[in-house]
Design an enzyme around this catalytic site. Structure first.
Site, short mmCIF file in Angstrom:
data_model
loop_
_atom_site.label_atom_id
_atom_site.label_comp_id
_atom_site.label_asym_id
_atom_site.label_seq_id
_atom_site.Cartn_x
_atom_site.Cartn_y
_atom_site.Cartn_z
N GLY A 17 0.80 -1.23 0.00
CA GLY A 17 0.00 0.00 0.00
C GLY A 17 0.83 1.27 0.00
O GLY A 17 2.02 1.27 -0.26
N HIS B 114 3.99 1.31 -8.23
CA HIS B 114 2.92 0.32 -8.12
C HIS B 114 1.99 0.41 -9.34
O HIS B 114 1.56 -0.61 -9.88
CB HIS B 114 2.10 0.56 -6.85
CG HIS B 114 2.88 0.44 -5.58
ND1 HIS B 114 3.14 1.53 -4.77
CD2 HIS B 114 3.44 -0.62 -4.96
CE1 HIS B 114 3.83 1.13 -3.71
NE2 HIS B 114 4.02 -0.17 -3.79
P1 AMP Z 1 5.85 -2.56 -1.69
O1 AMP Z 1 4.48 -1.97 -1.58
O2 AMP Z 1 6.96 -1.63 -1.40
O3 AMP Z 1 5.97 -3.90 -0.97
O4 AMP Z 1 6.04 -2.91 -3.22
C1 AMP Z 1 5.09 -3.66 -3.94
C2 AMP Z 1 5.63 -3.96 -5.30
O5 AMP Z 1 5.91 -2.74 -5.98
C3 AMP Z 1 6.95 -4.74 -5.26
O6 AMP Z 1 6.96 -5.72 -6.30
C4 AMP Z 1 7.97 -3.66 -5.51
O7 AMP Z 1 9.17 -4.15 -6.10
C5 AMP Z 1 7.23 -2.77 -6.47
N1 AMP Z 1 7.80 -1.42 -6.47
C6 AMP Z 1 8.02 -0.60 -5.40
N2 AMP Z 1 8.62 0.54 -5.79
C7 AMP Z 1 8.78 0.45 -7.14
C8 AMP Z 1 9.34 1.31 -8.14
N3 AMP Z 1 9.87 2.50 -7.83
N4 AMP Z 1 9.34 0.88 -9.41
C9 AMP Z 1 8.83 -0.33 -9.75
N5 AMP Z 1 8.28 -1.18 -8.86
C10 AMP Z 1 8.25 -0.80 -7.57
#
Ligand code: AMP
Length: 285
Positions: free
Chosen positions: A31, A37
């Protein structure tokens, strides 16, 4: 868009969608959604009949003393973002673990280095929640960001080892205009820290330029990045490493194929990660 908070309802929904012969693409998140995302949701939207996003701050992947309690949350804004990306279902459970939950998924080897070296139990928590969510959503494919490169490789390995019939897709890192990789944790940074955080990507780009200019010594490349990052007064390096992009083992000897330059840096209490594949154009995979 459907919004579910209950595992039983999600099980019924996925069984029905699969029963209709539909494909399901899944984007797991914690989130506080941003453009990174959104980019994964768009990849999912292009590739499947149904897009599911989960929003769950998974306690299992936070070690004691980490930021579980302060992790930023904004469920209302998150739902709007999902809706605007054409997501079909958002799964936002209150809890996923019964009080006597006693199963842990451990992916060995890949999790020893990089973030695994300092974040005790982190990848066990990730693998466990991802497998649980896969069993609830029953996706045809799941999309993960390359920003969390080690996490992506851990998930790929788990899927291969346990014969899960799920295609894993990696999405490129989405960055702000100054090159800082988008992260929910950027919200913790002061304006001064945020300005200095630009050195992470800048130093990765400089390393890339060194490889293009012919540098092949891993120590020289790593040391240059470490020095550049440490020149930012508020930065404290957790690690800078050049590793094989498949095994995540440190590159020894001359760089002779593409490799991952990965780093983790603290600004105050905030820990940022970033990475870049070096030598993709200059070296044979
Ligand atoms: P998180 O909410 O941080 O657990 O991330 C959820 C998903 O979004 C994971 O697969 C992350 O690798 C991806 N994600 C987070 N930040 C980025 C970004 N800047 N660029 C691409 N994917 C991202």
């Amino acid at each position: 868009m459907l919004h579910l908070d209950n595992s039983g309802d999600l099980h019924r929904w996925s069984r029905a969608a699969l029963g209709r012969g539909q494909t399901i693409a899944f984007v797991p998140t914690m989130g506080y959604l941003h453009e990174g995302h959104r980019s994964l949701m768009r990849i999912a939207r292009e590739r499947a009949d149904q897009v599911v996003v989960s929003i769950f701050v998974n306690p299992l992947q936070f070690a004691a003393g980490e930021d579980l309690d302060t992790y930023p949350r904004d469920p209302e804004a998150d739902l709007h973002i999902c809706e605007s990306e054409g997501v079909d279902l958002v799964f936002m459970p209150g809890d996923l673990y019964p009080s006597d939950f006693s199963t842990t998924v451990v992916v060995e080897g890949l999790t020893n280095g990089l973030c695994g070296a300092t974040r005790e139990g982190h990848f066990d928590g990730v693998a466990t929640v991802v497998l649980k969510l896969f069993n609830l959503v029953r996706p045809t494919m799941a999309v993960f960001g390359q920003k969390d490169f080690q996490q992506l490789q851990v998930v790929r390995r788990m899927v291969r080892d346990l014969d899960l019939d799920i295609q894993i897709v990696g999405g490129p890192i989405v960055r702000d205009s100054d090159g800082v990789a988008l992260s929910s944790r950027n919200a913790y940074l002061s304006s001064e820290e945020r300005a200095q955080a630009a050195i992470l990507n800048k130093s990765l780009i400089a390393a890339d330029a060194q490889v293009r200019a012919g540098e092949r010594d891993p120590e020289v490349l790593v040391e240059a990045v470490r020095q550049a990052v440490q020149a930012a007064p508020l930065a404290r390096v957790d690690y800078v490493e050049l590793v094989d992009a498949g095994s995540l083992e440190p590159v020894t000897g001359r760089l002779d194929r593409p490799a991952l330059l990965a780093l983790a840096v603290r600004f105050g209490q905030t820990r940022l990660i970033d990475n870049r594949v070096l030598g993709e154009e200059q070296l044979q995979a």
